[in-house]
Write a protein that holds these residues in place. Structure first.
Motif, short mmCIF file in Angstrom:
data_model
loop_
_atom_site.label_atom_id
_atom_site.label_comp_id
_atom_site.label_asym_id
_atom_site.label_seq_id
_atom_site.Cartn_x
_atom_site.Cartn_y
_atom_site.Cartn_z
N PHE A 43 18.46 -61.52 -5.05
CA PHE A 43 18.35 -61.60 -6.51
C PHE A 43 16.97 -62.09 -6.92
O PHE A 43 16.38 -61.59 -7.89
N GLY A 44 16.45 -63.07 -6.18
CA GLY A 44 15.11 -63.57 -6.48
C GLY A 44 14.04 -62.53 -6.25
O GLY A 44 13.03 -62.49 -6.96
N ILE A 45 14.23 -61.69 -5.24
CA ILE A 45 13.27 -60.60 -4.98
C ILE A 45 13.22 -59.65 -6.17
O ILE A 45 12.15 -59.15 -6.55
N LEU A 46 14.37 -59.40 -6.78
CA LEU A 46 14.45 -58.44 -7.88
C LEU A 46 13.90 -59.00 -9.19
O LEU A 46 13.39 -58.24 -10.03
N ALA A 47 14.00 -60.32 -9.37
CA ALA A 47 13.67 -60.93 -10.66
C ALA A 47 12.28 -60.57 -11.20
O ALA A 47 12.14 -60.23 -12.38
N PRO A 48 11.21 -60.62 -10.40
CA PRO A 48 9.89 -60.30 -10.96
C PRO A 48 9.72 -58.82 -11.31
O PRO A 48 8.84 -58.47 -12.11
N ALA A 49 10.52 -57.95 -10.71
CA ALA A 49 10.31 -56.51 -10.86
C ALA A 49 11.10 -55.89 -12.00
O ALA A 49 10.64 -54.92 -12.63
N LEU A 50 12.28 -56.42 -12.29
CA LEU A 50 13.17 -55.75 -13.24
C LEU A 50 12.57 -55.57 -14.63
O LEU A 50 12.58 -54.45 -15.17
N PRO A 51 12.03 -56.62 -15.28
CA PRO A 51 11.48 -56.40 -16.62
C PRO A 51 10.33 -55.39 -16.64
O PRO A 51 10.23 -54.55 -17.54
N THR A 52 9.46 -55.49 -15.64
CA THR A 52 8.30 -54.58 -15.59
C THR A 52 8.75 -53.15 -15.35
O THR A 52 8.22 -52.20 -15.96
N PHE A 53 9.73 -52.96 -14.48
CA PHE A 53 10.23 -51.61 -14.19
C PHE A 53 10.90 -51.02 -15.42
O PHE A 53 10.71 -49.83 -15.74
N ALA A 54 11.68 -51.82 -16.14
CA ALA A 54 12.32 -51.32 -17.36
C ALA A 54 11.28 -50.94 -18.40
O ALA A 54 11.41 -49.91 -19.08
N ALA A 55 10.23 -51.74 -18.55
CA ALA A 55 9.17 -51.44 -19.52
C ALA A 55 8.39 -50.18 -19.15
O ALA A 55 7.79 -49.54 -20.03
N SER A 56 8.42 -49.79 -17.88
CA SER A 56 7.68 -48.61 -17.46
C SER A 56 8.27 -47.32 -18.03
O SER A 56 7.62 -46.26 -17.96
N PHE A 57 9.47 -47.39 -18.61
CA PHE A 57 10.08 -46.21 -19.22
C PHE A 57 9.69 -46.09 -20.70
O PHE A 57 10.32 -45.35 -21.45
N ASP A 58 8.66 -46.83 -21.12
CA ASP A 58 8.14 -46.78 -22.50
C ASP A 58 9.20 -47.18 -23.52
O ASP A 58 9.43 -46.50 -24.52
N VAL A 59 9.88 -48.29 -23.23
CA VAL A 59 10.86 -48.83 -24.17
C VAL A 59 10.36 -50.19 -24.65
O VAL A 59 9.46 -50.79 -24.07
N GLY A 60 10.96 -50.68 -25.74
CA GLY A 60 10.54 -51.93 -26.32
C GLY A 60 11.13 -53.14 -25.62
O GLY A 60 11.90 -53.04 -24.65
N VAL A 61 10.78 -54.31 -26.16
CA VAL A 61 11.23 -55.58 -25.58
C VAL A 61 12.75 -55.69 -25.63
O VAL A 61 13.39 -56.18 -24.70
N THR A 62 13.34 -55.22 -26.73
CA THR A 62 14.80 -55.30 -26.87
C THR A 62 15.49 -54.49 -25.77
O THR A 62 16.47 -54.95 -25.17
N ALA A 63 14.99 -53.31 -25.50
CA ALA A 63 15.57 -52.47 -24.46
C ALA A 63 15.38 -53.09 -23.08
O ALA A 63 16.26 -53.00 -22.21
N VAL A 64 14.23 -53.72 -22.88
CA VAL A 64 14.00 -54.42 -21.61
C VAL A 64 15.00 -55.55 -21.43
O VAL A 64 15.60 -55.73 -20.37
N SER A 65 15.22 -56.33 -22.49
CA SER A 65 16.17 -57.43 -22.43
C SER A 65 17.59 -56.93 -22.22
O SER A 65 18.41 -57.60 -21.59
#
Length: 457
Positions: A43-65
């Motif tokens: 889970f800790g390995i995934l934590a730094p990557a998830l928000p950045t990966f979600a943002a890579s789909f050109d979505v806003g902060v709300t969608a990332v959250s």
């Protein structure tokens, strides 16, 4: 290896052991702790990557959250079903398949080509997460000797904490190689934990032990709610979820940048300080909860955690902010083992308490969902001091539930009656099971959710 029933009876019937006596956990508990560490590292390995990966789909902060909230929401929604699955299929099977679902769903996230695919697979992972959490805690309760439940809960929490500290260090390096790589590594680590549990618990007589010796119906959550101490544990877990799993993660980075005017790295450092305080408290709180009782440690943890959280919002320097983070972490570490041990005491080693455990987990999940929303509104409309102040107050309000709650630490004798609770009921320890029941006088001879002729509820 002695049977679990024999362990319960020995622990219940014998006086508390002297400090020089060596207490030992069954091997199965160490397997669960090792699996917990492996899961938390992933889970800790995934934590730094998830928000950045979600943002890579050109979505806003709300969608990332939303990718983070969807995971927690599915844990909350599926928790009751997980409790029923544990009752019907057994802890070990639900634990294994829950881990497999998390592993596969997360690994597939790394191949997501569109945002909706990422959101869907993260939601499926949330279902598997609540399956292995509820079943894992159920096994931990059933395998823990009654007089060692506080230490077992502390050991379980420590394994996840250490994994959560170790994982981000690995994940940060993997992100530099590929943003998708952490998802694959996380899937592999959780799958490893699944097969470790399958191999080492498959032939275990303790892990597979059923309750035919003393047949009982599954404990229903409405039965557990009759116990004041269970209601107190729900209240404190709700506050802990609100403060620790919700507000701490959502507000501290903003507070550090906007109020203290420091870099974002300080937010990570403050979270590390919180974790250090948490780990330090976990080293002694579980043992103390087994020695002096669950209630004193829970009350102290609530007071320290609530006070430290309120202080966070009124700090004006980095030094004071870190000191408040440390104190809040110590308070959370003091609270976690005793409140988990209380739930274990109420269920008992012989009971099937999947729904009761699910309700306990849901209390924290609800707090983690509501807390950031309320605190965010307060920070925007009033101040950060108000946001942290209300968060700390929610934690302190749980004290109201704990003060009248009876102590659940198993007594040395098989059926020792302790002081009557405020309701006029005597709290008794059911022989061999370690489960507590509020026994009205005169008894009716009907156990909670059980069969006639057993200790009264």
């Amino acid at each position: 290896m002695p049977s679990a029933a024999g362990t319960d009876q020995q622990t219940t019937n014998q006086p508390n052991r002297s400090p020089g006596t060596r207490d030992r956990f069954p091997l199965e508990i160490w397997i669960l702790v090792a699996c917990g560490f492996i899961i938390a590292v992933g889970f800790g390995i995934l934590a730094p990557a998830l928000p950045t990966f979600a943002a890579s789909f050109d979505v806003g902060v709300t969608a990332v959250s939303l990718t983070i909230s969807a995971f927690a929401f599915m844990r909350l929604v599926f928790a009751p079903a997980s409790g029923k699955l544990v009752t019907r299929l057994g802890e070990r099977r639900v634990y294994f398949w829950g881990l497999v679902i998390v592993a596969v769903a997360t690994a597939v996230c790394g191949f997501a080509a569109e945002y909706w695919q990422l959101l869907l697979f993260r939601s499926l992972a949330g279902i598997g997460s609540t399956m292995f959490t509820v079943s894992g805690v159920a096994m931990l309760i059933r395998l823990s000797p009654p007089a060692m439940r506080g230490r077992a809960s502390g050991l379980w929490a420590t394994s996840f904490l250490l994994g959560n500290i170790t994982g981000p260090l690995i994940g940060g390096g993997l992100v530099e190689i590929s943003i998708r790589l952490p998802f694959l590594v996380y899937g592999v680590t959780v799958l490893l934990a699944a097969f470790v549990s399958l191999i080492f618990l498959r032939n275990s007589t303790q892990a597979d032990r059923e309750t035919e010796e003393t047949p009982t119906a599954p404990m229903r959550i409405r039965d557990a709610l009759r116990h004041k101490t269970y209601r107190a544990a729900l209240a404190s877990n709700f506050g802990n979820g609100w403060a620790v799993f919700g507000v701490r993660i959502s507000l501290i980075p903003l507070f550090v940048v906007e109020v203290l005017r420091t870099g974002e790295s300080m937010a990570g450092f403050s979270l590390a300080v919180f974790a250090a305080g948490n780990a330090a408290a976990l080293l002694f709180s579980g043992r103390l909860a087994d020695r002096i009782g669950r209630k004193p440690l829970a009350l102290a943890g609530l007071l320290v955690s609530g006070g430290g959280t309120i202080w966070l919002g009124f700090t004006g320097s980095v030094e004071m902010f870190l000191a408040a983070s440390l104190i809040a972490g110590v308070g959370s570490g003091m609270l976690s083992p005793p409140q988990s041990a209380v739930v274990a005491d109420i269920i008992g080693n012989r009971g099937k308490g999947g729904p009761v455990l699910a309700g306990f987990q849901m209390a924290a999940d609800v707090g983690a969902i509501i807390g950031p929303l309320v605190a965010g509104v307060l920070a925007d409309t009033v101040s950060y001091g108000a946001a942290f102040g209300v968060t700390g107050l929610i934690t302190l309000l749980a004290v109201i539930f704990w003060v009248p709650a009876p102590e659940t630490l198993p007594k040395p004798t098989a059926a020792a009656t302790v002081e009557p609770a405020a309701s006029g009921k005597a709290t008794e320890l059911a022989p061999e099971s370690g489960a507590l029941f509020d026994a009205p006088e005169p008894p009716t001879g009907e156990r909670l959710g059980g069969k006639p002729g057993q200790p009264d509820a």
